[in-house]
Design an enzyme around this catalytic site. Structure first.
Site, PDB file in Angstrom:
ATOM      1  CG  ASP A 191      -1.772   1.229   1.302  1.00 21.64           C
ATOM      2  OD1 ASP A 191      -2.796   1.238   0.590  1.00 21.64           O
ATOM      3  OD2 ASP A 191      -1.446   2.174   2.044  1.00 21.64           O
ATOM      4  CE  LYS A 214      -3.709   4.653   0.836  1.00 24.16           C
ATOM      5  NZ  LYS A 214      -2.297   4.579   1.251  1.00 24.16           N
ATOM      6  CG  HIS A 272      -4.507   9.445   0.824  1.00 21.30           C
ATOM      7  ND1 HIS A 272      -3.149   9.396   0.672  1.00 21.30           N
ATOM      8  CD2 HIS A 272      -4.731   9.049   2.102  1.00 21.30           C
ATOM      9  CE1 HIS A 272      -2.592   8.980   1.799  1.00 21.30           C
ATOM     10  NE2 HIS A 272      -3.530   8.771   2.679  1.00 21.30           N
TER      11      HIS A 272
HETATM   12  N1  LIG Z   1      -5.587   5.895   4.265  1.00 25.71           N
HETATM   13  C1  LIG Z   1      -4.937   6.538   5.202  1.00 25.71           C
HETATM   14  O1  LIG Z   1      -5.121   7.727   5.436  1.00 25.71           O
HETATM   15  C2  LIG Z   1      -3.927   5.793   6.016  1.00 25.71           C
HETATM   16  C3  LIG Z   1      -3.580   6.297   7.271  1.00 25.71           C
HETATM   17  C4  LIG Z   1      -2.642   5.572   8.021  1.00 25.71           C
HETATM   18  C5  LIG Z   1      -2.080   4.433   7.512  1.00 25.71           C
HETATM   19  N2  LIG Z   1      -2.426   3.987   6.270  1.00 25.71           N
HETATM   20  C6  LIG Z   1      -1.797   2.798   5.688  1.00 25.71           C
HETATM   21  O2  LIG Z   1      -1.849   1.742   6.608  1.00 25.71           O
HETATM   22  C7  LIG Z   1      -0.534   1.256   6.864  1.00 25.71           C
HETATM   23  C8  LIG Z   1      -0.489   0.656   8.221  1.00 25.71           C
HETATM   24  O3  LIG Z   1      -0.778   1.603   9.241  1.00 25.71           O
HETATM   25  P1  LIG Z   1      -0.070   1.580  10.626  1.00 25.71           P
HETATM   26  O4  LIG Z   1       1.303   2.112  10.507  1.00 25.71           O
HETATM   27  O5  LIG Z   1      -0.936   2.253  11.603  1.00 25.71           O
HETATM   28  O6  LIG Z   1       0.027   0.001  10.944  1.00 25.71           O
HETATM   29  P2  LIG Z   1       0.318  -0.784  12.257  1.00 25.71           P
HETATM   30  O7  LIG Z   1       0.967  -2.039  11.842  1.00 25.71           O
HETATM   31  O8  LIG Z   1      -0.941  -0.839  13.086  1.00 25.71           O
HETATM   32  O9  LIG Z   1       1.333   0.115  13.067  1.00 25.71           O
HETATM   33  C9  LIG Z   1       2.713   0.142  12.799  1.00 25.71           C
HETATM   34  C10 LIG Z   1       3.434   0.401  14.100  1.00 25.71           C
HETATM   35  O10 LIG Z   1       3.145  -0.689  14.962  1.00 25.71           O
HETATM   36  C11 LIG Z   1       4.322  -1.380  15.309  1.00 25.71           C
HETATM   37  N3  LIG Z   1       4.067  -2.807  15.148  1.00 25.71           N
HETATM   38  C12 LIG Z   1       3.727  -3.464  13.996  1.00 25.71           C
HETATM   39  N4  LIG Z   1       3.576  -4.768  14.234  1.00 25.71           N
HETATM   40  C13 LIG Z   1       3.839  -4.955  15.555  1.00 25.71           C
HETATM   41  C14 LIG Z   1       3.873  -6.087  16.376  1.00 25.71           C
HETATM   42  N5  LIG Z   1       3.621  -7.306  15.877  1.00 25.71           N
HETATM   43  N6  LIG Z   1       4.188  -5.931  17.688  1.00 25.71           N
HETATM   44  C15 LIG Z   1       4.471  -4.711  18.185  1.00 25.71           C
HETATM   45  N7  LIG Z   1       4.462  -3.580  17.443  1.00 25.71           N
HETATM   46  C16 LIG Z   1       4.155  -3.709  16.141  1.00 25.71           C
HETATM   47  C17 LIG Z   1       5.387  -0.920  14.341  1.00 25.71           C
HETATM   48  O11 LIG Z   1       6.600  -0.965  15.023  1.00 25.71           O
HETATM   49  P3  LIG Z   1       8.027  -1.085  14.312  1.00 25.71           P
HETATM   50  O12 LIG Z   1       8.237   0.268  13.737  1.00 25.71           O
HETATM   51  O13 LIG Z   1       8.932  -1.391  15.446  1.00 25.71           O
HETATM   52  O14 LIG Z   1       7.981  -2.165  13.275  1.00 25.71           O
HETATM   53  C18 LIG Z   1       4.919   0.488  13.995  1.00 25.71           C
HETATM   54  O15 LIG Z   1       5.356   1.396  14.986  1.00 25.71           O
HETATM   55  C19 LIG Z   1       0.365   2.443   6.575  1.00 25.71           C
HETATM   56  O16 LIG Z   1       1.700   2.108   6.303  1.00 25.71           O
HETATM   57  C20 LIG Z   1      -0.332   3.003   5.353  1.00 25.71           C
HETATM   58  O17 LIG Z   1       0.016   2.245   4.214  1.00 25.71           O
HETATM   59  C21 LIG Z   1      -3.346   4.645   5.527  1.00 25.71           C
END
Ligand SMILES: NC(=O)c1ccc[n+]([C@@H]2O[C@H](COP(=O)([O-])OP(=O)(O)OC[C@H]3O[C@@H](n4cnc5c(N)ncnc54)[C@H](OP(=O)(O)O)[C@@H]3O)[C@@H](O)[C@H]2O)c1
Length: 317
Positions: A51, A85, A118
Site C-alpha cells: 500500500d 493513492k 486518499h
Molecule cells: N488511508 C490513510 O489515510 C492511512 C492512514 C494511516 C495508515 N495507512 C496505511 O496503513 C498502513 C499501516 O498503518 P499503521 O502504521 O498504523 O500500521 P500498524 O501495523 O498498526 O502500526 C505500525 C506500528 O506498529 C508497530 N508494530 C507493527 N507490528 C507490531 C507487532 N507485531 N508488535 C508490536 N508492534 C508492532 C510498528 O513498530 P516497528 O516500527 O517497530 O515495526 C509500527 O510502529 C500504513 O503504512 C499506510 O500504508 C493509511
C-alpha cells in the site's frame, strides 16, 4: 508451501473478478532508507500486497525495493498487488491522470492494481500537498466534488492502467453516496479499524455490496498504552502462543477484512506474516471489547494523522 486456506495466504475477491491478498504491507515510512529495507523485508517474509501513496513521498524508494526484488526472479509482478493513492491537492479531474502517471513512474510500474482517493477532502489544487492560509488553516477546494474526482478515476479504470478503484478515510454515508452514483463501483474502502474501532456498520455495508474493507492501524499503530497491551489481547496471546500483534492481525482477517500493517524490520515482518486462526472463544472475546478509540483524525479534516511534521507540513501526520 502456499496453503490457500491458511489465514496468512487468504485472498479476498474484488468486484472486478480479481482478488487482493488480505495481509497487506503499508509503506507509510518517513525514512527513505528504512522504506527500502522494510519493503524488501516484507516481500521476503511473504507479503504480496503493498500500500503506497503519493502523500508518503517515498514511492521512488518503494519502487526501487520492489524492482530489485522482482529482478531477483523469485517473485513476478503478477504475484504482487500494488495500491497507490491520489492526494487531496489533485482532486480536480484534469489533475487525476497526471498524478496517477507520476505515481506509476515513481513506482517503476506500468499498471497499478488499485488506485484510491486518499481522502474525500479536496485541497487547493497544485503541487503543495499541504496548502495553508496565513493563519495556518488548510485551504480547501470548494469547486470540486468527490463525485467529480470519482468520475476521473472511472476514466482511468476504463483505460486499463489501474485494475480497481476505491476510497479511503471516508464514512458510511459518503461511501453510500458514491456507491449509488458510480458507474464503476468502489472495489475497496480503506479506513482505520481495530478492536477499538471496529466500524461494524461500514464493514456490514461493504460485505453486502462486495466491497473489500481494508483496515489500517490493525495493531493500533503500535501505540502504547494501547491495543498491544490490552489485557484481553495479551491474555489471548499467552493462551494461544502468539504475540499480541499476531492476535490483532488474525482477528482482522478472521472478521473478513483485509489489513495493512507496517513492520519496519525483517523480524517484525516475519512475525506479522506468521498468523494463525484464533479459536472461536478468543475471537468472540475480542469482539466484546468495549473500549472505543480513533487514533487517526484524518477522516475529519483530510489532514494526515500519522505522517510526521516536516518543513512543508505544518500539521503532524
Ligand atoms: N488511508 C490513510 O489515510 C492511512 C492512514 C494511516 C495508515 N495507512 C496505511 O496503513 C498502513 C499501516 O498503518 P499503521 O502504521 O498504523 O500500521 P500498524 O501495523 O498498526 O502500526 C505500525 C506500528 O506498529 C508497530 N508494530 C507493527 N507490528 C507490531 C507487532 N507485531 N508488535 C508490536 N508492534 C508492532 C510498528 O513498530 P516497528 O516500527 O517497530 O515495526 C509500527 O510502529 C500504513 O503504512 C499506510 O500504508 C493509511
Amino acid at each position: 508451501m502456499t496453503e490457500p486456506d491458511e489465514l496468512r495466504f487468504r485472498r479476498l475477491p474484488l468486484n472486478n473478478g480479481r482478488s487482493i491478498p488480505a495481509l497487506g504491507f503499508g509503506t507509510l515510512i518517513p525514512d527513505p532508507a528504512v522504506t527500502i529495507t522494510a519493503t524488501k523485508g516484507a516481500l521476503e517474509a511473504g507479503f504480496r500486497h503493498f500500500d503506497c501513496a503519493e502523500r508518503y513521498r517515498n514511492e521512488r524508494e518503494v519502487g526501487q525495493a520492489l524492482q530489485e526484488e522482482l529482478a531477483g526472479g523469485g517473485v513476478a509482478r503478477g504475484d504482487i498487488f500494488v495500491t497507490t493513492k491520489l492526494w487531496n491537492s489533485n482532486h480536480r479531474p484534469e489533475r487525476v491522470e497526471p498524478a496517477f502517471e507520476a505515481s506509476l513512474e515513481r513506482l517503476r510500474l506500468n499498471y497499478i492494481d488499485l488506485y484510491l482517493i486518499h481522502t474525500p477532502f479536496a485541497f487547493q489544487p497544485g503541487d503543495e500537498q499541504d496548502p495553508r492560509d496565513q493563519d495556518g488553516n488548510v485551504i480547501y477546494d470548494r469547486d470540486v466534488t468527490l463525485l467529480d474526482t470519482w468520475r476521473a478515476l472511472e476514466s482511468l479504470f476504463d483505460h486499463g492502467k489501474c485494475g480497481a478503484i476505491g476510497l479511503s478515510d471516508i464514512g458510511l454515508e459518503e461511501v453510500k453516496a458514491i456507491y449509488e452514483a458510480a458507474r464503476i463501483k468502489p472495489a475497496v474502502v480503506q479506513v482505520e479499524s481495530h478492536p477499538y474501532l471496529p466500524e461494524t456498520e461500514l464493514l456490514d455495508f461493504c460485505k453486502e455490496k462486495g466491497i473489500v474493507f481494508l483496515a489500517f492501524a490493525p495493531v493500533g499503530h503500535g501505540m502504547k498504552p494501547g491495543l498491544l497491551e490490552d489485557p484481553v489481547i495479551t491474555g489471548i496471546a499467552a493462551r494461544v502462543g502468539k504475540t499480541p500483534g499476531q492476535v490483532l492481525l488474525a482477528w482482522a482477517v478472521q472478521r473478513g477484512t483485509a489489513l495493512l500493517t507496517t513492520p519496519k524490520s525483517a523480524a517484525r515482518a516475519k512475525e506479522n506474516f506468521d498468523i494463525s486462526p484464533l479459536p472461536q472463544d478468543a475471537f468472540d472475546e475480542i469482539n466484546r471489547i468495549q473500549t472505543r478509540q480513533r487514533l487517526n483524525p484524518v477522516v475529519k479534516t483530510g489532514i494526515p494523522g500519522f505522517i510526521p511534521q516536516s518543513k512543508s507540513t505544518a500539521q503532524g501526520g
